[in-house]
Scaffold this active site. Structure first.
Site, PDB file in Angstrom:
ATOM      1  N   ARG A 147     100.468  29.272  19.268  1.00  0.00           N
ATOM      2  CA  ARG A 147     100.591  29.133  20.718  1.00  0.00           C
ATOM      3  C   ARG A 147     101.997  28.636  21.000  1.00  0.00           C
ATOM      4  O   ARG A 147     102.427  27.635  20.427  1.00  0.00           O
ATOM      5  CB  ARG A 147      99.553  28.128  21.213  1.00  0.00           C
ATOM      6  CG  ARG A 147      99.476  28.042  22.705  1.00  0.00           C
ATOM      7  CD  ARG A 147      98.540  26.929  23.138  1.00  0.00           C
ATOM      8  NE  ARG A 147      99.291  25.723  23.400  1.00  0.00           N
ATOM      9  CZ  ARG A 147      98.871  24.755  24.222  1.00  0.00           C
ATOM     10  NH1 ARG A 147      97.694  24.865  24.828  1.00  0.00           N
ATOM     11  NH2 ARG A 147      99.596  23.679  24.421  1.00  0.00           N
ATOM     12  N   TYR A 159     103.893  20.893  30.586  1.00  0.00           N
ATOM     13  CA  TYR A 159     102.634  20.863  29.840  1.00  0.00           C
ATOM     14  C   TYR A 159     102.852  21.372  28.416  1.00  0.00           C
ATOM     15  O   TYR A 159     103.486  22.400  28.204  1.00  0.00           O
ATOM     16  CB  TYR A 159     101.565  21.738  30.543  1.00  0.00           C
ATOM     17  CG  TYR A 159     100.434  22.030  29.593  1.00  0.00           C
ATOM     18  CD1 TYR A 159      99.507  21.035  29.297  1.00  0.00           C
ATOM     19  CD2 TYR A 159     100.353  23.240  28.921  1.00  0.00           C
ATOM     20  CE1 TYR A 159      98.514  21.244  28.369  1.00  0.00           C
ATOM     21  CE2 TYR A 159      99.359  23.466  27.989  1.00  0.00           C
ATOM     22  CZ  TYR A 159      98.444  22.467  27.712  1.00  0.00           C
ATOM     23  OH  TYR A 159      97.481  22.663  26.784  1.00  0.00           O
ATOM     24  N   ASP A 211      99.559  29.267  27.045  1.00  0.00           N
ATOM     25  CA  ASP A 211      98.655  28.597  27.987  1.00  0.00           C
ATOM     26  C   ASP A 211      99.402  28.313  29.290  1.00  0.00           C
ATOM     27  O   ASP A 211     100.359  27.539  29.309  1.00  0.00           O
ATOM     28  CB  ASP A 211      98.177  27.276  27.352  1.00  0.00           C
ATOM     29  CG  ASP A 211      97.046  26.627  28.124  1.00  0.00           C
ATOM     30  OD1 ASP A 211      96.750  27.076  29.248  1.00  0.00           O
ATOM     31  OD2 ASP A 211      96.456  25.656  27.600  1.00  0.00           O
ATOM     32  N   HIS A 213      97.917  26.974  31.845  1.00  0.00           N
ATOM     33  CA  HIS A 213      97.292  25.729  32.305  1.00  0.00           C
ATOM     34  C   HIS A 213      97.055  25.731  33.815  1.00  0.00           C
ATOM     35  O   HIS A 213      97.404  24.776  34.526  1.00  0.00           O
ATOM     36  CB  HIS A 213      98.119  24.520  31.847  1.00  0.00           C
ATOM     37  CG  HIS A 213      97.268  23.398  31.334  1.00  0.00           C
ATOM     38  ND1 HIS A 213      96.990  22.289  32.063  1.00  0.00           N
ATOM     39  CD2 HIS A 213      96.610  23.242  30.161  1.00  0.00           C
ATOM     40  CE1 HIS A 213      96.206  21.469  31.378  1.00  0.00           C
ATOM     41  NE2 HIS A 213      95.951  22.044  30.208  1.00  0.00           N
ATOM     42  N   GLU A 237      96.379  32.337  28.548  1.00  0.00           N
ATOM     43  CA  GLU A 237      95.236  31.448  28.804  1.00  0.00           C
ATOM     44  C   GLU A 237      95.316  30.787  30.175  1.00  0.00           C
ATOM     45  O   GLU A 237      96.395  30.360  30.599  1.00  0.00           O
ATOM     46  CB  GLU A 237      95.252  30.370  27.710  1.00  0.00           C
ATOM     47  CG  GLU A 237      94.180  29.334  27.834  1.00  0.00           C
ATOM     48  CD  GLU A 237      94.348  28.252  26.764  1.00  0.00           C
ATOM     49  OE1 GLU A 237      94.909  28.542  25.686  1.00  0.00           O
ATOM     50  OE2 GLU A 237      93.932  27.116  27.023  1.00  0.00           O
ATOM     51  N   GLU A 263      88.182  26.669  29.232  1.00  0.00           N
ATOM     52  CA  GLU A 263      88.116  25.351  28.589  1.00  0.00           C
ATOM     53  C   GLU A 263      87.579  24.290  29.547  1.00  0.00           C
ATOM     54  O   GLU A 263      87.089  23.259  29.102  1.00  0.00           O
ATOM     55  CB  GLU A 263      89.468  24.937  28.000  1.00  0.00           C
ATOM     56  CG  GLU A 263      90.527  24.628  29.030  1.00  0.00           C
ATOM     57  CD  GLU A 263      91.843  24.187  28.408  1.00  0.00           C
ATOM     58  OE1 GLU A 263      92.291  24.831  27.461  1.00  0.00           O
ATOM     59  OE2 GLU A 263      92.413  23.201  28.915  1.00  0.00           O
ATOM     60  N   ARG A 284      86.378  30.163  26.256  1.00  0.00           N
ATOM     61  CA  ARG A 284      87.019  28.980  25.664  1.00  0.00           C
ATOM     62  C   ARG A 284      86.148  27.724  25.650  1.00  0.00           C
ATOM     63  O   ARG A 284      86.554  26.702  25.097  1.00  0.00           O
ATOM     64  CB  ARG A 284      88.292  28.658  26.458  1.00  0.00           C
ATOM     65  CG  ARG A 284      89.348  29.739  26.438  1.00  0.00           C
ATOM     66  CD  ARG A 284      90.371  29.510  25.363  1.00  0.00           C
ATOM     67  NE  ARG A 284      91.119  28.289  25.538  1.00  0.00           N
ATOM     68  CZ  ARG A 284      91.502  27.499  24.540  1.00  0.00           C
ATOM     69  NH1 ARG A 284      91.189  27.787  23.298  1.00  0.00           N
ATOM     70  NH2 ARG A 284      92.190  26.400  24.780  1.00  0.00           N
ATOM     71  N   GLU A 340      91.119  27.300  18.149  1.00  0.00           N
ATOM     72  CA  GLU A 340      92.309  26.455  18.354  1.00  0.00           C
ATOM     73  C   GLU A 340      92.322  25.311  17.346  1.00  0.00           C
ATOM     74  O   GLU A 340      91.280  24.748  17.026  1.00  0.00           O
ATOM     75  CB  GLU A 340      92.303  25.897  19.784  1.00  0.00           C
ATOM     76  CG  GLU A 340      93.532  25.073  20.121  1.00  0.00           C
ATOM     77  CD  GLU A 340      93.559  24.623  21.582  1.00  0.00           C
ATOM     78  OE1 GLU A 340      92.553  24.809  22.301  1.00  0.00           O
ATOM     79  OE2 GLU A 340      94.601  24.083  21.996  1.00  0.00           O
ATOM     80  N   TRP A 403      97.415  20.679  37.530  1.00  0.00           N
ATOM     81  CA  TRP A 403      98.079  20.257  36.286  1.00  0.00           C
ATOM     82  C   TRP A 403      97.640  21.145  35.138  1.00  0.00           C
ATOM     83  O   TRP A 403      96.543  21.606  35.067  1.00  0.00           O
ATOM     84  CB  TRP A 403      97.755  18.795  35.945  1.00  0.00           C
ATOM     85  CG  TRP A 403      98.347  18.475  34.602  1.00  0.00           C
ATOM     86  CD1 TRP A 403      99.667  18.289  34.307  1.00  0.00           C
ATOM     87  CD2 TRP A 403      97.636  18.369  33.359  1.00  0.00           C
ATOM     88  NE1 TRP A 403      99.824  18.080  32.965  1.00  0.00           N
ATOM     89  CE2 TRP A 403      98.597  18.129  32.351  1.00  0.00           C
ATOM     90  CE3 TRP A 403      96.288  18.468  33.006  1.00  0.00           C
ATOM     91  CZ2 TRP A 403      98.253  17.977  31.001  1.00  0.00           C
ATOM     92  CZ3 TRP A 403      95.940  18.326  31.686  1.00  0.00           C
ATOM     93  CH2 TRP A 403      96.917  18.072  30.684  1.00  0.00           C
TER      94      TRP A 403
HETATM   95  O1  LIG Z   1      94.407  22.963  24.201  1.00  0.00           O
HETATM   96  C1  LIG Z   1      94.498  23.490  25.308  1.00  0.00           C
HETATM   97  O2  LIG Z   1      94.513  24.690  25.497  1.00  0.00           O
HETATM   98  C2  LIG Z   1      94.598  22.631  26.492  1.00  0.00           C
HETATM   99  O3  LIG Z   1      94.797  23.155  27.563  1.00  0.00           O
HETATM  100  C3  LIG Z   1      94.432  21.180  26.283  1.00  0.00           C
HETATM  101  C4  LIG Z   1      94.101  20.414  27.556  1.00  0.00           C
HETATM  102  O4  LIG Z   1      95.248  20.185  28.312  1.00  0.00           O
HETATM  103  C5  LIG Z   1      93.475  19.107  27.197  1.00  0.00           C
HETATM  104  O5  LIG Z   1      92.339  19.344  26.420  1.00  0.00           O
HETATM  105  C6  LIG Z   1      93.095  18.300  28.415  1.00  0.00           C
HETATM  106  O6  LIG Z   1      92.304  17.234  28.031  1.00  0.00           O
HETATM  107 MG   LIG Z   2      94.338  25.269  27.488  1.00  0.00          MG
END
Ligand SMILES: O=C(O)C(=O)C[C@H](O)[C@H](O)CO
Ligand SMILES: [Mg+2]
Length: 403
Positions: A147, A159, A211, A213, A237, A263, A284, A340, A403
Site C-alpha cells: 500500500r 493520513y 487508501d 480514507h 480503498e 473497514e 474490508r 492487510e 478524516w
Molecule cells: O488500515 C487502514 O486501511 C486504515 O484505514 C486504518 C484506519 O485509519 C485505522 O484503523 C483507524 O482506526
Molecule cells: Mg483504510
C-alpha cells in the site's frame, strides 16, 4: 459447555486493546478482540453492563443462538459498538468450539482453500523518494503487494504517513483529537505522480494499493480512479464516505480501477446495494467489527455471488486476536483476495502469544486448536489504558471534513 465466567481485559502495550475472555465450566476458555480504536471504553461498558451478565450459564456451544440473542435481543441493532461487542463474544466462542473439537479453527470452518495468505504492507514516506525506499525495503522482505501513501506538497500532515522519519505511523496519536488540514486539489494532482514513479522503478509485477480514507466526492473519486488506471492498482480503498452506497454507481461508470470498501462497515446491510450492483471488488470489514465469524462469513458468501473477494482490514489497532482469527478465515474462505498486515510492536506480540507466522509476503496459519492466539494476563496488567483519539480533518478554510 456452560459459560462459568467472562471478563474484559484492557491493556495498552503501545496502544489500547480490549479483549474478552470467556471461560467454561470444564476450564476451556476462548478470547475475542473487542478493540474499537478511539472508542475502546464504550465497548467495555457495553460488554460489562449488558452482555457478560446475560452470558453466564449459557451453553458456549450454541454460537448461532447466542449471536441472535445478542443481536435481535438487544432491540437496538447494528452499529460499531454493538457489533464489536458481539464480535468479541463470537470470536471467543469459536475459539472454545475449535479447542473442544481439538482442531485449528480453519478446519472447523471447512478446511484449507489455500496454503498461504497473501498480505500487503504499508509503504509510506514524507515524499515520493522516501516512499520508493519503503517499497524497496518491503519488496526485499518478500511482500508481493504494498500500500503506497506519500506526503502531499502543501499539506502538513497526511493520513498514513508517520509524523517523523523512522517512526511508526499511529493514527490515534493524542489524548483529544489532533486537527489536520486537507486539500483535495493538491492530493488529486500528486497521487498519479506517485504511482507513475513506483511503476517506473519497480515494474508491473508488484501489486499496488492506495487508501483515500473517505476524502473525495464521487466525481473526484472517478477522476482519481481514471488517472491511476495506467498503473493498474490492485485496489483503490474507501475513495468516498460510503454511507450513500448509490454514489458508487457514478464512480464505477467512470473507471476500471478496482474498489475496496468497508473497514468502517459492521453489517451485511451496509453492503447490500454495493454487492448486488457489482459496484465494488473487495470487502474490508474485519471480524472484530462485523459481529465476528458468524456474521462476516455471511457477508463473504453474499460477496462471492458477485465475484467480490475479501481484503480484511488489518491495522495495528486490531489486536493479534483479530488478526489470528482472520488468518484462519482467510485460509478457509473460498473468495479470498488479500489480508492487510501492519506488524504489531514487540510489546503487543508478547502480551498476545500466537502461532501464525509471516513468511515471504504471506501469513501461514498455525495448527494449535482454536484460533491460536492467547493473552498473557499478568503482562497485560503492566500496560494500563491511556485515552487516545483519532484526528479530525479540516479543509483549508476551516470546514470540518472527513478524516
Ligand atoms: O488500515 C487502514 O486501511 C486504515 O484505514 C486504518 C484506519 O485509519 C485505522 O484503523 C483507524 O482506526
Ligand atoms: Mg483504510
Amino acid at each position: 459447555m456452560k459459560i462459568s465466567d467472562a471478563y474484559v481485559i484492557v491493556t495498552s502495550p503501545g496502544r489500547n486493546f480490549v479483549t474478552l475472555k470467556i471461560v467454561t465450566e470444564s476450564g476451556t476458555y476462548g478470547i475475542g478482540d473487542a478493540t474499537l480504536n478511539g472508542r475502546e471504553m464504550a465497548v467495555v461498558a457495553y460488554l460489562e453492563e449488558h452482555v457478560i451478565p446475560a452470558l453466564i450459564g449459557r451453553d458456549a456451544s450454541r454460537i448461532e443462538d447466542i449471536w441472535h440473542y445478542l443481536y435481535r435481543g438487544a432491540y437496538w441493532r447494528r452499529g460499531p459498538v454493538t457489533m464489536s461487542a458481539i464480535a468479541a463474544v463470537d470470536l471467543a466462542l469459536w475459539d472454545i468450539k475449535a479447542k473442544a473439537a481439538d482442531m485449528p479453527l480453519y478446519q472447523l470452518l471447512g478446511g484449507k482453500s489455500r496454503e498461504r495468505v497473501m498480505t500487503y504492507a504499508h509503504c509510506t514516506g514524507k515524499d515520493i523518494e522516501s516512499c520508493l525506499e519503503e517499497v524497496e525495503t518491503h519488496v526485499g522482505l518478500g511482500y508481493r503487494a504494498v500500500r503506497v501513501q506519500a506526503g502531499i506538497p502543501g499539506i502538513p500532515t497526511i493520513y498514513g504517513v508517520a509524523k517523523r522519519e523512522g517512526e511508526r505511523y499511529e493514527p490515534a496519536d493524542s489524548d483529544l483529537p489532533a486537527e489536520h488540514v486537507w486539500s483535495t486539489e493538491k492530493y488529486l494532482n500528486h497521487v498519479p505522480k506517485l504511482f507513475a514513479a513506483v511503476r517506473e522503478r519497480f515494474g508491473d509485477e508488484i501489486h499496488l494499493l492506495h487508501d483515500v480514507h473517505h476524502r473525495l466526492t464521487p466525481i473526484e473519486a472517478a477522476r482519481l480512479g481514471k488517472a491511476v488506471e495506467p498503473y493498474h492498482l490492485f485496489w483503490l480503498e474507501d475513495c468516498v464516505p460510503a454511507e450513500n452506497q448509490e454514489s458508487f454507481r457514478l464512480i464505477r461508470q467512470h473507471t476500471t480501477t478496482p474498489l475496496a470498501v468497508g473497514e468502517v462497515f459492521n453489517s451485511i446491510h451496509d453492503y447490500r446495494e454495493l454487492l448486488e450492483n457489482q459496484w465494488i471488488d473487495y470487502i474490508r470489514t474485519p471480524l472484530s467489527h462485523g459481529g465476528g465469524i458468524t456474521h462476516v462469513r455471511r457477508i463473504a458468501d453474499l460477496a462471492g455471488l458477485y465475484h467480490v473477494r475479501t481484503g480484511f482490514h488489518g491495522p495495528t489497532d486490531l489486536s493479534p486476536v483479530c488478526l489470528g482469527a482472520a488468518i484462519h478465515f482467510d485460509t478457509w474462505v473460498p473468495n479470498f483476495g488479500i489480508q492487510e498486515h501492519m506488524p504489531h510492536t514487540e510489546e503487543t506480540d508478547a502480551v498476545f502469544p500466537h502461532d501464525y507466522r509471516f513468511e515471504d509476503g504471506h501469513f501461514l496459519v498455525g495448527e494449535a486448536p482454536g484460533h491460536g492466539v492467547d493473552i498473557d494476563e499478568e503482562l497485560a496488567k503492566q500496560y494500563p489504558y491511556k485515552r487516545a483519539s483519532l484526528p479530525v480533518n479540516r479543509l483549508e478554510d476551516g470546514t470540518l471534513w472527513h478524516w
